[in-house]
Design an enzyme around this catalytic site. Sequence first.
Site, PDB file in Angstrom:
ATOM      1  N   GLU A   1       0.831  -1.213   0.000  1.00  5.13           N
ATOM      2  CA  GLU A   1       0.000   0.000   0.000  1.00  5.13           C
ATOM      3  C   GLU A   1       0.863   1.260   0.000  1.00  5.13           C
ATOM      4  O   GLU A   1       2.085   1.203   0.148  1.00  5.13           O
ATOM      5  CB  GLU A   1      -0.944  -0.046   1.209  1.00  5.13           C
ATOM      6  CG  GLU A   1      -1.897  -1.227   1.118  1.00  5.13           C
ATOM      7  CD  GLU A   1      -2.933  -1.277   2.227  1.00  5.13           C
ATOM      8  OE1 GLU A   1      -2.821  -0.534   3.205  1.00  5.13           O
ATOM      9  OE2 GLU A   1      -3.876  -2.096   2.089  1.00  5.13           O
TER      10      GLU A   1
ATOM     11  N   CYS B   1      -2.099  -4.762  -5.433  1.00  2.00           N
ATOM     12  CA  CYS B   1      -2.598  -5.992  -4.830  1.00  2.00           C
ATOM     13  C   CYS B   1      -1.520  -7.078  -4.847  1.00  2.00           C
ATOM     14  O   CYS B   1      -0.598  -7.064  -5.677  1.00  2.00           O
ATOM     15  CB  CYS B   1      -3.790  -6.525  -5.623  1.00  2.00           C
ATOM     16  SG  CYS B   1      -5.255  -5.499  -5.554  1.00  2.00           S
TER      17      CYS B   1
ATOM     18  N   GLU C   1      -1.815 -10.217  -5.796  1.00  2.00           N
ATOM     19  CA  GLU C   1      -1.810 -11.070  -6.992  1.00  2.00           C
ATOM     20  C   GLU C   1      -1.002 -10.430  -8.119  1.00  2.00           C
ATOM     21  O   GLU C   1      -0.213 -11.087  -8.800  1.00  2.00           O
ATOM     22  CB  GLU C   1      -3.248 -11.304  -7.493  1.00  2.00           C
ATOM     23  CG  GLU C   1      -4.154 -12.001  -6.503  1.00  2.00           C
ATOM     24  CD  GLU C   1      -4.921 -11.028  -5.618  1.00  2.00           C
ATOM     25  OE1 GLU C   1      -4.316 -10.033  -5.153  1.00  2.00           O
ATOM     26  OE2 GLU C   1      -6.106 -11.270  -5.370  1.00  2.00           O
TER      27      GLU C   1
ATOM     28  N   CYS D   1      -6.990  -7.530 -10.892  1.00  5.49           N
ATOM     29  CA  CYS D   1      -6.126  -8.722 -10.799  1.00  5.49           C
ATOM     30  C   CYS D   1      -6.629  -9.829 -11.721  1.00  5.49           C
ATOM     31  O   CYS D   1      -5.844 -10.569 -12.306  1.00  5.49           O
ATOM     32  CB  CYS D   1      -6.041  -9.207  -9.352  1.00  5.49           C
ATOM     33  SG  CYS D   1      -5.090  -8.077  -8.314  1.00  5.49           S
TER      34      CYS D   1
HETATM   35  N1  THU Z   1      -6.092  -6.483  -2.217  1.00  2.01           N
HETATM   36  C1  THU Z   1      -5.294  -7.440  -2.748  1.00  2.01           C
HETATM   37  O1  THU Z   1      -4.100  -7.538  -2.434  1.00  2.01           O
HETATM   38  N2  THU Z   1      -5.853  -8.299  -3.636  1.00  2.01           N
HETATM   39  C2  THU Z   1      -7.134  -8.234  -4.089  1.00  2.01           C
HETATM   40  O2  THU Z   1      -7.513  -8.983  -4.987  1.00  2.01           O
HETATM   41  C3  THU Z   1      -8.052  -7.277  -3.500  1.00  2.01           C
HETATM   42  C4  THU Z   1      -7.496  -6.329  -2.524  1.00  2.01           C
HETATM   43  C5  THU Z   1      -5.500  -5.522  -1.283  1.00  2.01           C
HETATM   44  C6  THU Z   1      -5.461  -4.111  -1.799  1.00  2.01           C
HETATM   45  C7  THU Z   1      -5.404  -3.332  -0.509  1.00  2.01           C
HETATM   46  O3  THU Z   1      -4.039  -3.249  -0.112  1.00  2.01           O
HETATM   47  C8  THU Z   1      -6.152  -4.198   0.483  1.00  2.01           C
HETATM   48  O4  THU Z   1      -6.229  -5.484  -0.086  1.00  2.01           O
HETATM   49  C9  THU Z   1      -7.537  -3.706   0.808  1.00  2.01           C
HETATM   50  O5  THU Z   1      -8.282  -3.510  -0.334  1.00  2.01           O
END
Ligand code: THU
Length: 157
Positions: free
Chosen positions: A64, A73, A75, A115
Amino acid sequence: MESKEIKILVEAYGSLADLRAGDRALVQHAQKASEAAYAPYSRFRVGAAALLDNGEVVSANNQENAAYPSGLCAERTALFYAGAKFPDAAVKAIAIAAQTGGKFCPHAVYPCGACRQVMRECEKRGRQPIRVIMYGERRVEVVQSAIDLLPLSFDME
Ligand code: THU
């Protein structure tokens, strides 16, 4: 007027123990990766682990940023890293696990739309289906191909 009906098959398992050994191991890589997520804003720690056809497992987590859209994300971090490090290897499977408050989610964690789009292009690039294993402590769901999660997807064609 023509119409088409799209059906997807989603396998569901009651626990990690019910998965086949290779999928179980990949989930464990994703679980481990989630521990090192950088998620100070959402506190939602996601891990993803991709199995490549050269035998490598590439795992990563969400990263983040204070400027929210700049984060990425788990993935996509994993798939882009796999593409960067092993450009000739196809991705065979990807596992996703997420935890918050020190506990893994009870339900299967589904990948976001962006993703799914990236998974689908990886799948086309590798010319073989990517099995997607979506882990939850009480329910693990599996689809045999990324196209199942993004039918009617946009692509280079
Ligand atoms: N997030 C992921 O890493 N993968 C996903 O498919 C959905 C969301 C993360 C993004 C963000 O850092 C946190 O989860 C909350 O949305």
